[in-house]
Write an enzyme that holds these catalytic residues in place. Structure first.
Site, short mmCIF file in Angstrom:
data_model
loop_
_atom_site.label_atom_id
_atom_site.label_comp_id
_atom_site.label_asym_id
_atom_site.label_seq_id
_atom_site.Cartn_x
_atom_site.Cartn_y
_atom_site.Cartn_z
N CYS A 2 -27.89 106.80 84.57
CA CYS A 2 -28.34 107.98 84.89
C CYS A 2 -27.07 108.88 85.04
O CYS A 2 -26.10 108.45 85.28
CB CYS A 2 -29.38 108.19 86.19
SG CYS A 2 -30.58 107.02 85.82
N TRP A 75 -32.41 107.89 83.10
CA TRP A 75 -33.04 107.04 82.13
C TRP A 75 -33.76 105.93 83.08
O TRP A 75 -33.15 105.11 83.79
CB TRP A 75 -32.02 106.40 81.39
CG TRP A 75 -32.38 105.49 80.17
CD1 TRP A 75 -32.52 105.99 79.20
CD2 TRP A 75 -32.34 104.28 80.37
NE1 TRP A 75 -32.94 105.11 78.31
CE2 TRP A 75 -32.94 103.77 78.93
CE3 TRP A 75 -32.38 103.08 81.28
CZ2 TRP A 75 -33.06 102.44 78.73
CZ3 TRP A 75 -32.47 101.91 81.14
CH2 TRP A 75 -32.87 101.55 79.68
N ASN A 99 -27.31 106.76 90.59
CA ASN A 99 -27.19 106.00 89.35
C ASN A 99 -26.83 104.49 89.32
O ASN A 99 -25.90 104.28 90.19
CB ASN A 99 -26.02 106.52 88.41
CG ASN A 99 -25.42 105.86 87.28
OD1 ASN A 99 -26.64 105.09 86.65
ND2 ASN A 99 -24.33 106.08 87.12
N GLY A 100 -27.79 103.48 89.01
CA GLY A 100 -27.60 102.20 89.21
C GLY A 100 -28.84 101.51 89.43
O GLY A 100 -29.91 101.96 89.19
N LYS A 483 -26.91 102.26 63.17
CA LYS A 483 -27.00 103.89 63.09
C LYS A 483 -28.42 104.53 62.43
O LYS A 483 -28.94 105.25 63.23
CB LYS A 483 -25.76 104.35 62.18
CG LYS A 483 -24.39 104.78 62.61
CD LYS A 483 -24.17 105.70 63.98
CE LYS A 483 -24.41 104.64 65.17
NZ LYS A 483 -23.48 103.84 65.86
N GLU A 486 -31.32 103.45 65.20
CA GLU A 486 -31.31 104.29 66.49
C GLU A 486 -31.57 105.68 66.44
O GLU A 486 -32.47 106.45 67.47
CB GLU A 486 -30.05 103.94 67.19
CG GLU A 486 -28.86 104.68 67.03
CD GLU A 486 -27.71 104.29 67.90
OE1 GLU A 486 -26.51 104.23 67.18
OE2 GLU A 486 -28.03 104.06 68.95
N HIS A 502 -32.72 83.42 50.84
CA HIS A 502 -33.15 82.37 51.58
C HIS A 502 -34.31 82.54 52.60
O HIS A 502 -34.58 82.01 53.56
CB HIS A 502 -31.92 81.84 52.61
CG HIS A 502 -30.68 80.98 51.72
ND1 HIS A 502 -30.90 79.84 51.09
CD2 HIS A 502 -29.61 81.71 51.33
CE1 HIS A 502 -29.92 79.69 50.17
NE2 HIS A 502 -29.05 80.81 50.64
N LYS A 601 -26.54 106.66 76.80
CA LYS A 601 -25.28 106.32 75.89
C LYS A 601 -24.67 105.23 76.68
O LYS A 601 -24.18 103.98 76.29
CB LYS A 601 -24.25 107.37 76.03
CG LYS A 601 -23.03 107.11 75.40
CD LYS A 601 -22.37 108.23 74.45
CE LYS A 601 -21.57 108.08 73.60
NZ LYS A 601 -21.73 107.43 72.49
O1 M6R Z 1 -20.02 101.93 75.80
P1 M6R Z 1 -20.12 100.63 75.27
O2 M6R Z 1 -19.14 100.85 74.08
O3 M6R Z 1 -19.71 99.47 75.90
O4 M6R Z 1 -21.57 100.67 74.48
C1 M6R Z 1 -21.90 99.56 73.70
C2 M6R Z 1 -23.48 99.98 73.52
O5 M6R Z 1 -24.20 100.59 74.03
C3 M6R Z 1 -23.10 101.13 72.29
O6 M6R Z 1 -22.05 100.76 71.34
C4 M6R Z 1 -24.27 101.57 71.43
O7 M6R Z 1 -24.82 100.43 70.66
C5 M6R Z 1 -24.30 102.70 70.58
N1 M6R Z 1 -24.36 103.75 71.32
C6 M6R Z 1 -24.92 102.85 69.45
O8 M6R Z 1 -24.58 103.89 68.61
#
Ligand code: M6R
Length: 606
Positions: A2, A75, A99-100, A483, A486, A502, A601
């Site tokens: 969050c 979130w 947050n946590g 990409k 998501e 296969h 994110k």
């Molecule tokens: O912050 P990070 O790079 O560790 O995040 C890892 C994944 O959560 C992140 O790469 C996620 O898959 C992307 N936001 C997807 O676009």
């Protein structure tokens, strides 16, 4: 995962808190709320939905008026998104944002219920609000200290006590927290963009340091109540870096920022034509001794690792595994002292990746982190760090961070190849020159991507889609597929082209879209055979191909040509039209490009 903010100063805090939360919405966006001191009383306003919903509610109920407050964008983990489960959570004496995750909240909640506390939400956070109240004896520092001794889990907490108007309290463990320092005003926040409009000076808060802020004082105290002297950092990002600057979406802006991000990450690390990682702890002696590499990461960062594996193995010829961090941490991995664990993370705070790093360290293995966020937990805990200089990445779908992660994979592989003597000096110099030429090639390609919009319009109604490729093209397909999934919600799978027959080829029927990637000369004919296999079964094929290859135009319905660079560098250019394909498809489908459903994110939970 969050976002939290807090403000104490002389201005209208509600406005500043909402403004800060907008910059943190990438961290979670299913509900939001603020709590502000109004005439020495705490006034809370919170709402399910986006910040716009909160603002609408405040316009009806009245915007809290005051110069000190806390805010949160959520979130959901414990308890569905709802007004009641939104933060801030309160008790008689205080309000908090969190947050946590509080892991022992059930046990604590049961104890508090026995003491007569009544809970209104399903959240773990409300337990902290009630526990603070339970321990509260008029002394905030002591109270916070007792609470952090009792809770297990991760937290960045912003707290305001009714008895202490116009003071902000905060503490963190395993979740990020900074303190922003302004003129007659101070801030807390989960991330720098939230404060950049007001100040670029900030402190990084370490585990279990207790922060007390007034408008003109910042105290950072150890658990023994000793004042801690800390380095005051200056953020190098300008405010534009965290704004859309005329682009329709952050994702589009970030795709177009890739040449600059690459340049910033690569050019300072090439000296006299050779790679220069400039990391003291990564000595040539250490690198010479590395016998095996494990790359550990999640999502897009893990996909960058997949390309990295190919590059390292081809340039250095040492075995390289790529592990999903959430698997690695529970797999009892076989690690030896001559291994190197490379951790890749944009945020530097992904819970599984951080746990994997700690596990590697416990096993006595040298850890190298490739991280974008300066001062993040992973950056601080790794033995060595190579920062990527992408600037803030706001869109949930990662693009420019992936690109710079790739750039570090190339630099690292070249450095290792040089140290181990697996490539000649001339060859290394040649590759370094090619790395420096990449930004211009990216910019040229970005200008030629108009066709991608058209391809998206042809594929936007698909329910399922396949990406196929071999070798580096397969590694790249994984990212292209993620990409698309998501942000456009089209189900897609990336398949090693030779593996389709296969089993999965049974899913190929009339008009199923297949995006085939063929950039590697040694694999070209093989991939073409696989394209024929799907086309014969009715697939509608878009071929993304190296422009150096002679292509029989009848092989695919649509063709897009990628400018030729050295084979090993082809992923860097090839991913760009595929990022744009996902972007335009999402736009055409009317999806929320920058804030796709169910995502956030930074994934700071397991
Ligand atoms: O912050 P990070 O790079 O560790 O995040 C890892 C994944 O959560 C992140 O790469 C996620 O898959 C992307 N936001 C997807 O676009």
């Amino acid at each position: 995962m969050c976002g939290i903010v807090g403000y104490v100063g002389t201005k209208n805090s509600a406005e500043i808190l909402v403004d800060g939360l907008r910059k943190l919405e990438y961290r979670g966006y299913d509900s939001a709320g603020i709590a502000v001191f109004e005439n020495d009383e705490i006034k809370v306003c919170k709402a399910k939905g986006r910040l716009d919903d909160l603002e609408e509610k405040m316009s009806v109920e009245g915007v809290p008026q005051g110069v000190c407050g806390i805010g949160h964008t959520r979130w959901a983990t414990h308890g569905e998104p709802s007004d009641i489960n939104s933060h801030p959570h309160s008790s008689k004496t205080l309000s908090i944002v969190h947050n946590g995750i509080i892991e022992n909240y059930i046990e604590l909640k049961a104890k508090l219920i026995k003491k007569g506390y009544v809970f209104e939400s399903q959240t773990d956070t409300e337990v902290v609000a009630k526990l603070l109240d339970y321990y509260y004896d008029g002394k905030p520092f002591e109270t916070i200290k007792k609470v952090i001794g009792a809770v297990k889990g991760s937290y960045a907490l912003g707290i305001i006590f009714k008895d202490f108007p116009n003071q902000l309290f905060a503490v963190r463990k395993d979740s990020p927290l900074i303190v922003g320092v302004g003129e007659n005003e101070n801030f807390i926040a989960s991330d720098i963009p939230a404060i950049l409009k007001y100040t670029n000076k900030y402190y990084l808060i370490d585990e279990n340091e207790i922060v007390i802020l007034t408008k003109d004082n910042v105290s950072i105290l150890s658990l023994d109540q000793e004042a801690i002297e800390k380095e005051l950092f200056t953020a190098t990002w300008d405010i534009e870096a965290a704004e859309k600057c005329g682009y329709a979406h952050f994702m589009l802006k970030e795709i177009f920022e890739q040449p600059e991000a690459w340049n910033k990450t690569v050019s300072p690390r090439i000296t006299d034509g050779f790679p220069n990682l400039d990391v003291d702890s990564l000595t040539d002696e250490l690198l010479k001794g590395v016998e095996k590499i494990h790359i550990v990461a999640c999502g897009t960062a893990m996909h960058a690792g997949m390309v990295g594996k190919n590059v390292i193995e081809s340039m250095v010829r040492i075995p390289t595994d790529v592990c999903i961090a959430s698997e690695f941490r529970y797999s009892n991995p076989i690690l030896s002292k001559k291994d190197l664990v490379i951790i890749i993370s944009q945020s530097g705070e992904t819970a599984d990746t951080l746990a994997a790093l700690r596990l590697a360290k416990q096993n006595g293995v040298h850890t190298l982190a490739v991280v974008n966020v300066v001062g993040s937990s992973i950056a601080r805990e790794a033995d060595s760090v190579i920062y990527t200089w992408a600037g803030p990445e706001i869109a949930v779908a990662s693009t420019k961070a992936y690109m710079v992660q790739l750039s570090v994979m190339y630099l690292f592989a070249l450095k290792l190849a040089l140290v181990k003597g697996t490539l000649s000096e001339d060859k290394v110099r040649e590759y370094c020159g090619a790395l420096l030429d990449i930004p211009q090639k990216m910019s040229d390609l970005l200008e030629k991507c108009e066709d991608i919009k058209y391809f998206s319009s042809r594929f936007q109604n698909a329910e399922n889609l396949f990406f196929i490729g071999r070798g580096l093209d397969y590694a790249l397909s994984l990212e292209a597929s993620l990409k698309l999934k998501e942000i456009s919600y089209i189900h897609s799978e990336a398949y090693a082209a030779g593996e389709l027959k296969h089993g999965t080829i049974s899913l190929i029927t009339d008009n199923i879209p297949v995006i085939a990637i063929a950039t590697q000369e040694n694999l070209y004919e093989k991939t073409i055979s696989n394209i024929k296999e799907v086309a014969t079964r009715g697939a509608k094929v878009l071929l993304i191909v190296n422009e150096a290859f002679e292509v029989d135009e009848s092989i695919a319905k649509y063709i897009f040509k990628i400018p030729t660079v050295d084979a090993v560098l082809m992923p860097v250019l090839t991913i760009i039209p595929l990022q744009l394909f996902a972007y335009y498809t999402s736009v055409l489908k009317g999806c929320d490009v920058d804030k796709p459903r169910n995502l956030a994110k930074s994934v700071t939970v397991e």
